[in-house]
Design a protein around this motif. Structure first.
Motif, PDB file in Angstrom:
ATOM      1  N   ASN A   1     -58.760  -3.097   2.270  1.00  0.00           N
ATOM      2  CA  ASN A   1     -57.747  -3.530   3.224  1.00  0.00           C
ATOM      3  C   ASN A   1     -57.606  -2.569   4.406  1.00  0.00           C
TER       4      ASN A   1
ATOM      5  N   SER B   1     -58.314  -0.443   7.899  1.00  0.00           N
ATOM      6  CA  SER B   1     -58.762  -0.821   9.241  1.00  0.00           C
ATOM      7  C   SER B   1     -60.243  -0.455   9.388  1.00  0.00           C
ATOM      8  N   ALA B   2     -60.922  -1.137  10.292  1.00  0.00           N
ATOM      9  CA  ALA B   2     -62.333  -0.849  10.536  1.00  0.00           C
ATOM     10  C   ALA B   2     -62.525   0.611  10.950  1.00  0.00           C
TER      11      ALA B   2
ATOM     12  N   ASN C   1     -65.003  -7.180   4.675  1.00  0.00           N
ATOM     13  CA  ASN C   1     -63.805  -7.087   5.516  1.00  0.00           C
ATOM     14  C   ASN C   1     -64.089  -6.319   6.801  1.00  0.00           C
TER      15      ASN C   1
ATOM     16  N   ASN D   1     -65.954  -8.584   9.163  1.00  0.00           N
ATOM     17  CA  ASN D   1     -65.039  -9.562   9.758  1.00  0.00           C
ATOM     18  C   ASN D   1     -64.200  -8.925  10.858  1.00  0.00           C
ATOM     19  N   GLN D   2     -63.717  -7.709  10.614  1.00  0.00           N
ATOM     20  CA  GLN D   2     -62.881  -7.042  11.613  1.00  0.00           C
ATOM     21  C   GLN D   2     -63.638  -6.750  12.903  1.00  0.00           C
TER      22      GLN D   2
ATOM     23  N   GLU E   1     -66.135  -8.416  13.975  1.00  0.00           N
ATOM     24  CA  GLU E   1     -66.727  -9.678  14.430  1.00  0.00           C
ATOM     25  C   GLU E   1     -68.248  -9.567  14.546  1.00  0.00           C
TER      26      GLU E   1
END
Length: 150
Positions: free
Chosen positions: A89, A91-92, A110, A113-114, A116
């Motif tokens: 969970n 942050s990138a 995840n 996805n963050q 892109e």
């Protein structure tokens, strides 16, 4: 994560409402509560309003802790980076600071996805991820910089 096992299911029952425990409970009870899944945002904020290492440690290892609370954990206790940065969970930006091999697959998904990621970038990072053996190795951020030349 060096053999650490974490039980993500609530195992302790409190005789007071969770909010009361979060605000006024003992450090042990607050730390136990911080391990529970699916706490409300308000509960996470109450628990994070502390300088108690054990509470932040539990928050760093709870896979439902919001990204900003994980960032706060690392700000207050830099030694928790190892757990917070590999939390799916996170942050990138925080994920980038941990070795790629230390992440679980959901963390990588995840992250992708963050940021892109394109399909080609996804395939390349996953290919590199599955070749590694924990512990250690290159940082996710370094591997990603090699894949996505910015």
């Amino acid at each position: 994560m060096r053999g650490f096992t974490f039980d993500y299911t609530p195992s302790d029952k409190f005789d007071r409402p969770d909010e009361e425990v979060a605000r006024n409970g003992s450090a042990y009870d607050r730390s136990t509560l911080a391990r529970h899944e699916n706490l409300s945002r308000e509960m996470f904020l109450i628990l994070a309003d502390t300088d108690e290492y054990d509470v932040y440690s539990s928050l760093a290892m709870n896979y439902t802790t919001p990204p900003d609370i994980l960032d706060r954990a690392v700000e207050r206790f830099p030694e928790l980076r190892e757990w917070a940065a590999t939390n799916p969970n996170a942050s990138a930006d925080l994920m980038r600071t941990a070795p790629l091999a230390e992440h679980i697959a959901q963390s990588i998904v995840n992250f992708l996805n963050q940021v892109e990621a394109t399909d080609a970038e996804r395939r390349e990072l996953m290919k590199r991820y599955y070749k590694l053996t924990p512990p250690g190795g290159p940082l996710l951020g370094d591997v990603w910089a090699d894949i996505r030349l910015e």
